[in-house]
Every structure is written in structure tokens, then in C-alpha cells.
Design a protein around this motif. Structure first.
Motif, PDB file in Angstrom:
ATOM      1  N   LEU A 171       0.830  -1.203   0.000  1.00  0.00           N
ATOM      2  CA  LEU A 171       0.000   0.000   0.000  1.00  0.00           C
ATOM      3  C   LEU A 171       0.867   1.256   0.000  1.00  0.00           C
ATOM      4  CD1 LEU A 171      -2.956  -0.834   2.441  1.00  0.00           C
ATOM      5  CD2 LEU A 171      -3.026  -0.620  -0.055  1.00  0.00           C
ATOM      6  N   SER A 172       2.005   1.200   0.673  1.00  0.00           N
ATOM      7  CA  SER A 172       2.937   2.330   0.654  1.00  0.00           C
ATOM      8  C   SER A 172       3.669   2.428  -0.678  1.00  0.00           C
ATOM      9  CB  SER A 172       3.953   2.197   1.795  1.00  0.00           C
ATOM     10  OG  SER A 172       3.310   2.095   3.040  1.00  0.00           O
ATOM     11  N   PHE A 173       3.793   1.296  -1.359  1.00  0.00           N
ATOM     12  CA  PHE A 173       4.534   1.273  -2.616  1.00  0.00           C
ATOM     13  C   PHE A 173       3.831   2.075  -3.698  1.00  0.00           C
ATOM     14  CE2 PHE A 173       4.259  -0.836  -6.773  1.00  0.00           C
ATOM     15  CZ  PHE A 173       5.535  -0.594  -7.263  1.00  0.00           C
ATOM     16  N   VAL A 174       2.504   1.978  -3.794  1.00  0.00           N
ATOM     17  CA  VAL A 174       1.773   2.568  -4.924  1.00  0.00           C
ATOM     18  C   VAL A 174       1.982   4.073  -5.012  1.00  0.00           C
ATOM     19  CG1 VAL A 174      -0.505   2.941  -5.926  1.00  0.00           C
ATOM     20  CG2 VAL A 174       0.082   0.703  -5.001  1.00  0.00           C
ATOM     21  N   PRO A 175       1.731   4.869  -3.960  1.00  0.00           N
ATOM     22  CA  PRO A 175       1.974   6.321  -4.105  1.00  0.00           C
ATOM     23  C   PRO A 175       3.439   6.671  -4.309  1.00  0.00           C
ATOM     24  CG  PRO A 175       1.448   5.774  -1.826  1.00  0.00           C
ATOM     25  CD  PRO A 175       1.183   4.548  -2.625  1.00  0.00           C
ATOM     26  N   MET A 207      12.368   5.200  -9.081  1.00  0.00           N
ATOM     27  CA  MET A 207      11.127   4.454  -9.225  1.00  0.00           C
ATOM     28  C   MET A 207      11.410   2.959  -9.181  1.00  0.00           C
ATOM     29  SD  MET A 207       8.262   4.669 -12.256  1.00  0.00           S
ATOM     30  CE  MET A 207       9.392   4.064 -13.513  1.00  0.00           C
ATOM     31  N   VAL A 208      12.481   2.534  -9.849  1.00  0.00           N
ATOM     32  CA  VAL A 208      12.871   1.127  -9.815  1.00  0.00           C
ATOM     33  C   VAL A 208      13.322   0.730  -8.418  1.00  0.00           C
ATOM     34  CG1 VAL A 208      14.421  -0.596 -10.817  1.00  0.00           C
ATOM     35  CG2 VAL A 208      13.521   1.242 -12.248  1.00  0.00           C
ATOM     36  N   ALA A 209      14.070   1.624  -7.760  1.00  0.00           N
ATOM     37  CA  ALA A 209      14.543   1.331  -6.406  1.00  0.00           C
ATOM     38  C   ALA A 209      13.384   1.147  -5.434  1.00  0.00           C
ATOM     39  CB  ALA A 209      15.470   2.439  -5.929  1.00  0.00           C
ATOM     40  N   VAL A 210      12.308   1.919  -5.621  1.00  0.00           N
ATOM     41  CA  VAL A 210      11.133   1.774  -4.764  1.00  0.00           C
ATOM     42  C   VAL A 210      10.520   0.392  -4.918  1.00  0.00           C
ATOM     43  CG1 VAL A 210       8.745   2.563  -4.468  1.00  0.00           C
ATOM     44  CG2 VAL A 210      10.582   4.223  -4.606  1.00  0.00           C
ATOM     45  N   ILE A 257       9.821  -5.263  -2.908  1.00  0.00           N
ATOM     46  CA  ILE A 257       9.995  -6.704  -3.077  1.00  0.00           C
ATOM     47  C   ILE A 257      10.800  -7.285  -1.921  1.00  0.00           C
ATOM     48  CG2 ILE A 257      11.125  -8.442  -4.518  1.00  0.00           C
ATOM     49  CD1 ILE A 257      10.383  -6.760  -6.951  1.00  0.00           C
ATOM     50  N   LEU A 258      11.906  -6.641  -1.589  1.00  0.00           N
ATOM     51  CA  LEU A 258      12.778  -7.160  -0.525  1.00  0.00           C
ATOM     52  C   LEU A 258      12.093  -7.089   0.841  1.00  0.00           C
ATOM     53  CD1 LEU A 258      16.195  -5.586  -1.607  1.00  0.00           C
ATOM     54  CD2 LEU A 258      15.384  -7.910  -2.007  1.00  0.00           C
TER      55      LEU A 258
END
Length: 446
Positions: free
Chosen positions: A383-387, A397-400, A405-406
Motif C-alpha cells: 500500500l505504501s509502494f503505490v503512491p 522508481m525502480v529502487a522503490v 519486493i525485498l
């Protein structure tokens, strides 16, 4: 009365601005009496200064005033330099002169490289201001009127006098952020393997056998692949890696969450199967769990196939940003990407609800409690990932996504398997059937 021009040598190129100005001033001073009758010249057709001076050099009279005769060939005017005498003022205009040449004036100095000229309103063309070139534009010579735009693959240096090639930005193994994420992924992927070895070594103990040993093995292997999936996101994007990274992420995580869901359902089935007359005993076992895993995985697999058939991800280049060129994966169909994430969210939510309802089942080692914690961590991370994903670009953006994933994989691993490893390695006295089936107590109580 006769007047003599002080400059014996009137030959002057237009490029030498200082001497030209002195020449004009000298002429105007010595023929002030002649040009006092400006109306005469104006009525004659507003002759240019070249014509006036030529007539003066020939000794022609203007208002009965004669000057010494000079050689008209001694004057070499710049072809684009026209000087007009009219209405008691001398206008100096330059039209289509290379590098916007104007005579040197006390109110303007030549603009340095990196700057361009801006004429002042309601002032002669020789008065101007110097302003810096805009971003992406340069001027590599003094006195430029316009700045030159750099090519699309180039950007200006800090002084804005030369174009330099833009650097490529993507999450690479040479970048500190990429190295740290890659090392975290590799080290973290070893943890499920270590736990798997511990479980295999103690495969006949009650804690390992509790709640479907085979599914636990399968979940540990899947978590290893989930953690290693992060490595696909690091490095220069191309069409192949862009397609593989998102589909691999979606498929492996659907298997992982499906395994957690299967373990949750197994907890409920196992408890209800112990009731007298229950028909659920036939569903207790690994076959039911793997059937649930397969069905959940198959639906995610179909979503990925449709995604790749309609609009697959591809490598994209963004050259519109200053100083850098972004190389990143375009998701193709952003709708299908969020469909894949949404399906993972649905599986995790179902697992959370079932595990939460089963958390108070009267078992001494109720795995539903740990599954509840793991699903709370998993859902919170994504849920935190989407925004965060929407608000960033490029390598960040890739690092997020790699971080999500990790962190979600490690959260599942620790919440589900850490309590079991604690009992196996530190409190082996509790690794008994009597402890497993006894009423609930605090796990870490002495």
C-alpha cells in the motif's frame, strides 16, 4: 569660410568601431555650420552620410560653405552600415549585420560567452542588456544576440558556453544504491535456504511437521526466488528484461502469497477436521494445499499472458529531462500492471481475513497468528509502494519497487518462520507434540 576634417586617413573598415565613432564625431563637429540647415538636406531627400561626405569632399557648396576637397575613394563604408541625418539627429542603424554588430557605445559593453543581448526599450540599438542563456542553450562567442540550442542528447555546462553529452540514468550495479540493493537481495536470498536446511535436518520434529511440512518447503523456495527477482530490476533495461522482470515478479509473488493462503486454509481445515463427524478429514494434507496454490497461480499467469499479448513492457528512453537521459521500462499497459498488483492484494487480503479469524483457535502453536502478522506487513508495504511508485521517476522508481519486493519478502520470512526456528534452535525442549497441541500460551514464555 573653409573647414578641414582632422582625419587625414578616412579609410576605415566597419569592424573597428572606435575609429568609426571618432570619424563621425569629427565630421559632425567640423561641418556643424554646414549641417545647421538640416531642413535643406531633408528636403533634398534625407541623403545618407556617405552621400553628404562625398559631396563635401568634392567641394560642393551647401549654404555657401565650402570644405577642402578630399578623395572620395578614401572612404570605405561597411555595406550594411547606413547613417542618416535628419531633423537634427544622426541615426545609426545596422541591418542584417553578422553577429548583430552595433557600434561601441558608452551604455553597452560586449556580452560575454554564455550571455545574449536584449535591446532596451525606447533606446538606440547600441544600448542593450546582457542576460544568461536559457537552460539547454549556449553562446560560445562575445556579443551574441541569440543563444544556440543544444542537440537533444546534449546539455549545457555550468558556464553555458559548450554543449556536453547527457549522462544515462538507470539503476546500475555501479551505483551505490544499486550495489546496496543487490547485496541485500543476495544476502537475504540465503536466509530461506538456511531455514530450509534447518527444516530438512529436523523434518521429523513436531514443529516442522505442524501445518503442512511440504508447503513450508515450497514457500521457502518461492521466497528465495522472490528475493532474487529484485536482481532483474538492476542493470540497463532492455526489452527482454522489461518483459521478464514484471512477469517474474507477479508470478513468483502470486505463488508465495498463494502458499500463505493455503497454509491459512489448512489451519482452519485441520482444526475443524478434529471435530466428531467432520467430513473435512479428507481435505487435510498437502494435495489440497497445492491445489489451492495452483488455482491462485493460474489466474495470475492468465493475467500476465493477456498483458504480454496486448501491450507488453518495453525499454523506453526519456530525453526531455535536463542533464540526463532516463532509460527505464515502460509498463506498456499500466492497467494490466495494476491488475497484477491488485490480484496480489486480493490474495493477501483473503489470507489476512482468514488468518485473523483463526488466530484464536485452541492450539499451543497456532500458525494463524504469525500468518496474520506477515500479511499485515505485506499489505502495508505494497500500500505504501503505490503512491511512492507513482511520484518517482527513473532509477528511484525502480529502487522503490525493489525495496518493496525485498521488504515484503523478508517480512513474510521472519513472521512465519522465525518462531519455528526459535523453538528448533534455541528452545528444543518445546519441540514436542505435547507443546504443539496444548492450549494457547505465550510462545516465548519460559
Amino acid at each position: 569660410m573653409e573647414y578641414q576634417i582632422v582625419h587625414d586617413k578616412l579609410y576605415q573598415k566597419m569592424e573597428d568601431k572606435a575609429i568609426v565613432k571618432q570619424l563621425i564625431d569629427s565630421i559632425l563637429q567640423q561641418v556643424e555650420g554646414v549641417l545647421g540647415n538640416i531642413k535643406y538636406i531633408h528636403e533634398e531627400g534625407s541623403k545618407t552620410l556617405e552621400e553628404v561626405v562625398t559631396r563635401l569632399m568634392k567641394g560642393q557648396k551647401m549654404d555657401e560653405v565650402k570644405l577642402m576637397k578630399r578623395d572620395e575613394l578614401a572612404i570605405d563604408w561597411h555595406p550594411n552600415f547606413n547613417t542618416y541625418l535628419a531633423m537634427k539627429r544622426v541615426y545609426v542603424e545596422t541591418m542584417n549585420v553578422s553577429n548583430c554588430w552595433v557600434p561601441k557605445s558608452m551604455c553597452s559593453e560586449a556580452c560575454h560567452p554564455g550571455y545574449r543581448r536584449v535591446l532596451r526599450q525606447e533606446e538606440p540599438p547600441c544600448c542593450f542588456d546582457c542576460i544568461p542563456c536559457s537552460d539547454g542553450e549556449i553562446s560560445n562567442a562575445s556579443g551574441m544576440c541569440i543563444c544556440t540550442k543544444c542537440p537533444q542528447d546534449y546539455w549545457t555546462n555550468s558556464a553555458k558556453i559548450v554543449c556536453i553529452k547527457k549522462y544515462l540514468e538507470f539503476l546500475s550495479y555501479e551505483d551505490p544504491l544499486g550495489i546496496s540493493l543487490a547485496m541485500t537481495a543476495v544476502v537475504s536470498s540465503l536466509v530461506p535456504i538456511v531455514v530450509l536446511c534447518i527444516f530438512i535436518k529436523h523434518h521429523n520434529t513436531p514443529v516442522v511437521k505442524a501445518n503442512n511440512r511440504e508447503v513450508s518447503y515450497f514457500l521457502l523456495v518461492t521466497l528465495t526466488f522472490c528475493l532474487l527477482t529484485a536482481l532483474i530490476f538492476i542493470g540497463p533495461p532492455n526489452n527482454e528484461t522489461c518483459i521478464f522482470r514484471q512477469t517474474a515478479f507477479g508470478i513468483f509473488f502470486s505463488i508465495c502469497v498463494s502458499s500463505v493462503l493455503a497454509k491459512t486454509i489448512t489451519v482452519v481445515i485441520a482444526f475443524n477436521a478434529t471435530k466428531p463427524g467432520s467430513h473435512l478429514k479428507s481435505l487435510v494434507g498437502s494435495k489440497t494445499s497445492f491445489y489451492i496454490i495452483f488455482c491462485c497461480f493460474a489466474f495470475q499467469f492468465i493475467i500476465c499472458i493477456i498483458w504480454l499479448s496486448i501491450s507488453p513492457p518495453f525499454s523506453d528512453t526519456d530525453k526531455t529531462l535536463p542533464e540526463k537521459i532516463l532509460i527505464q521500462c515502460n509498463e506498456g499497459s499500466i492497467f494490466m500492471f495494476y491488475c497484477m498488483l491488485g490480484y496480489l492484494g486480493i490474495l493477501a487480503t483473503i489470507s489476512l481475513i482468514i488468518a485473523f479469524l483463526a488466530r484464536n483457535l485452541p492450539d499451543g502453536f497456532n500458525e494463524a497468528r504469525f500468518i496474520t502478522f506477515s500479511m499485515i506487513v505485506f499489505i502495508s508495504v505494497w500500500l505504501s509502494f503505490v503512491p511512492a511508485y507513482i511520484s518517482t521517476r527513473g532509477m528511484y522508481m525502480v529502487a522503490v519497487e525493489v525495496f518493496a519486493i525485498l521488504s515484503s519478502s523478508i517480512g513474510l520470512l521472519l513472521c512465519i518462520f522465525l518462531p519455528k526456528c526459535y523453538i528448533i534452535l534455541i528452545r528444543p525442549s518445546k519441540n514436542t507434540r505435547g507443546y504443539i497441541v496444548r492450549p494457547q500460551t505465550t510462545l516465548f514464555k519460559a
